[in-house]
Design an enzyme around this catalytic site. Structure first.
Site, PDB file in Angstrom:
ATOM      1  N   HIS A 146      33.942   5.650   7.927  1.00 48.78           N
ATOM      2  CA  HIS A 146      32.889   4.653   7.739  1.00 48.78           C
ATOM      3  C   HIS A 146      32.215   4.766   6.367  1.00 48.78           C
ATOM      4  O   HIS A 146      31.890   3.753   5.733  1.00 48.78           O
ATOM      5  CB  HIS A 146      31.848   4.799   8.853  1.00 48.78           C
ATOM      6  CG  HIS A 146      31.142   3.533   9.190  1.00 48.78           C
ATOM      7  ND1 HIS A 146      30.701   3.227  10.452  1.00 48.78           N
ATOM      8  CD2 HIS A 146      30.795   2.465   8.427  1.00 48.78           C
ATOM      9  CE1 HIS A 146      30.108   2.055  10.451  1.00 48.78           C
ATOM     10  NE2 HIS A 146      30.156   1.573   9.231  1.00 48.78           N
ATOM     11  N   ASP A 151      36.280  -5.721  15.487  1.00 52.41           N
ATOM     12  CA  ASP A 151      35.829  -4.611  14.650  1.00 52.41           C
ATOM     13  C   ASP A 151      34.606  -3.938  15.279  1.00 52.41           C
ATOM     14  O   ASP A 151      33.595  -4.590  15.542  1.00 52.41           O
ATOM     15  CB  ASP A 151      35.473  -5.130  13.258  1.00 52.41           C
ATOM     16  CG  ASP A 151      35.030  -4.019  12.326  1.00 52.41           C
ATOM     17  OD1 ASP A 151      35.896  -3.450  11.641  1.00 52.41           O
ATOM     18  OD2 ASP A 151      33.817  -3.717  12.282  1.00 52.41           O
ATOM     19  N   TYR A 153      27.896   2.087  15.945  1.00 54.66           N
ATOM     20  CA  TYR A 153      27.343   0.852  16.505  1.00 54.66           C
ATOM     21  C   TYR A 153      26.926   1.020  17.961  1.00 54.66           C
ATOM     22  O   TYR A 153      26.080   0.278  18.462  1.00 54.66           O
ATOM     23  CB  TYR A 153      28.356  -0.303  16.431  1.00 54.66           C
ATOM     24  CG  TYR A 153      28.848  -0.686  15.067  1.00 54.66           C
ATOM     25  CD1 TYR A 153      28.237  -0.225  13.908  1.00 54.66           C
ATOM     26  CD2 TYR A 153      29.945  -1.535  14.944  1.00 54.66           C
ATOM     27  CE1 TYR A 153      28.719  -0.589  12.664  1.00 54.66           C
ATOM     28  CE2 TYR A 153      30.430  -1.910  13.702  1.00 54.66           C
ATOM     29  CZ  TYR A 153      29.825  -1.422  12.559  1.00 54.66           C
ATOM     30  OH  TYR A 153      30.315  -1.789  11.334  1.00 54.66           O
ATOM     31  N   LYS A 210      35.595   3.100  13.670  1.00 50.91           N
ATOM     32  CA  LYS A 210      35.305   3.907  12.492  1.00 50.91           C
ATOM     33  C   LYS A 210      34.740   5.275  12.859  1.00 50.91           C
ATOM     34  O   LYS A 210      33.965   5.395  13.825  1.00 50.91           O
ATOM     35  CB  LYS A 210      34.306   3.169  11.589  1.00 50.91           C
ATOM     36  CG  LYS A 210      34.705   1.743  11.260  1.00 50.91           C
ATOM     37  CD  LYS A 210      33.672   1.042  10.413  1.00 50.91           C
ATOM     38  CE  LYS A 210      33.919  -0.452  10.374  1.00 50.91           C
ATOM     39  NZ  LYS A 210      33.570  -1.148  11.617  1.00 50.91           N
TER      40      LYS A 210
END
Length: 345
Positions: free
Chosen positions: A141, A78, A83, A108
């Site tokens: 997200h 994931d 990120y 996402k």
């Protein structure tokens, strides 16, 4: 060979067969209490591994961490655009030698790409960094839009996030187009309220395959979980260890979830830690869990959270719900999240 010898041999084979059969439940019990490979089914027909590897935070450590995770046996990874770990995830997958079709890969869409015309280019950028031509699951997200552009956190003159005007329904419709093109084998959302989910189902065509949200033994959300099952939407639990993450200020003045005495008591029965029991509880409810770590021993230990809890132990853990939500960025994102869900302050 005499008929008596043949008969004796047949009897012996039968006895051995019966012994092996009687031992099968014991072997099964041993297997239950060790690492297995539980999977759940999405409404697309695809299988999603129950234990995934989360890559939020510690950006520089993610390539070796994902490499270690794949080596240990994780097959559900994931990540997310925000990120900054997609290149590391892509590099680790490439180096691992694990065939792409054996890995369930999730990323996402970030808030600065909610404008419908920005959705596919955002996915294309993620695919490029991941070194693949598709993801197994693409999630929105958050339902909250930021101003469209290159800045991940666009700020106004008062240093507050500059919100956008895109409607999450229109954003999702653009994701549906990516799904139809095969760039995302499944689509879904993250961090939606029940009302937002209900509106999404009413105004779009593709039922989300999954909803990723904060869920753990201190924030169980039984009613919302039952609603997802009714609609055929898989749930993935992020922050399955609750306030173990130091970033959650709201959980710093209380005991750690993974040290909860009920989790410890249940763990003793299976020779497991409180953290492993917390993961097994989520899996027992039919959900996926995505713990994260950059330490190889902990990466392996988390994978061993895939074991079967007896129903009475699941029920014990069901009883420790505190309706305690640790992640709510409403003030920073210009959007009031989780208005109809447990744990809203």
């Amino acid at each position: 060979m005499s008929s008596r010898t043949i008969s004796s041999a047949i009897n012996r084979v039968s006895q051995v067969s019966q012994q092996l059969s009687s031992q099968a439940p014991i072997k099964q019990q041993l297997r239950m209490a060790s690492t297995s490979s539980t999977t759940h089914n999405l409404n697309t027909g695809a299988s999603i591994p129950a234990i995934g590897f989360g890559t939020w935070q510690d950006k520089e450590a993610q390539e070796p961490a994902v490499t270690a995770a794949l080596k240990c046996g994780y097959r559900h990874i994931d990540t997310a655009r925000i990120y900054g770990t997609e290149p590391a995830v892509g590099a680790a997958i490439k180096k691992s030698g694990v065939p792409r079709n054996e890995i369930f890969l999730v990323t996402k869409l970030w808030n600065n790409s909610h404008s419908p015309e920005a959705v596919e280019p955002a996915l294309d950028a993620s695919l490029k960094d991941l070194g693949t031509d598709y993801v197994d699951l693409y999630l929105m997200h958050w339902p909250s839009p930021f101003k469209t552009g290159d800045s991940l956190f666009p700020k106004d003159s008062n240093d507050k996030v500059e919100t956008g005007s895109s409607d999450y329904v229109d954003t999702y419709k653009a994701m549906e187009a990516c799904f139809k093109k095969g760039k995302a084998k499944a689509i879904g959302v993250s961090n939606f309220s029940k009302a937002e989910m209900e509106r999404l189902l009413k105004e779009t065509n593709v039922v989300p395959a999954a909803h990723q949200l904060e869920c753990h033994p201190y924030l169980q959300q039984h009613g919302f979980a039952a609603w997802h099952k009714e609609k055929g939407i898989h749930m993935t639990q992020y922050s399955p260890f609750g306030n173990q993450n130091e970033i959650y200020s709201s959980g710093q003045n209380m005991g750690k979830l993974i040290d909860d005495p009920v989790l410890a008591e249940v763990g003793k029965k299976y020779n497991k830690t409180g953290a492993q029991v917390a993961l097994a509880w989520g899996i027992a409810h039919g959900r996926s869990v995505i713990p994260k770590s950059k330490t190889e021993s902990r990466i392996q230990a988390n994978l061993e959270g895939d074991f079967e809890l007896a129903p009475e132990d699941v029920k014990k853990i069901d009883g420790i719900d505190k309706k305690m939500r640790f992640n709510d960025p409403s003030g920073n994102f210009g959007w009031n999240f989780y208005t109809d869900l447990d744990g809203k302050q």
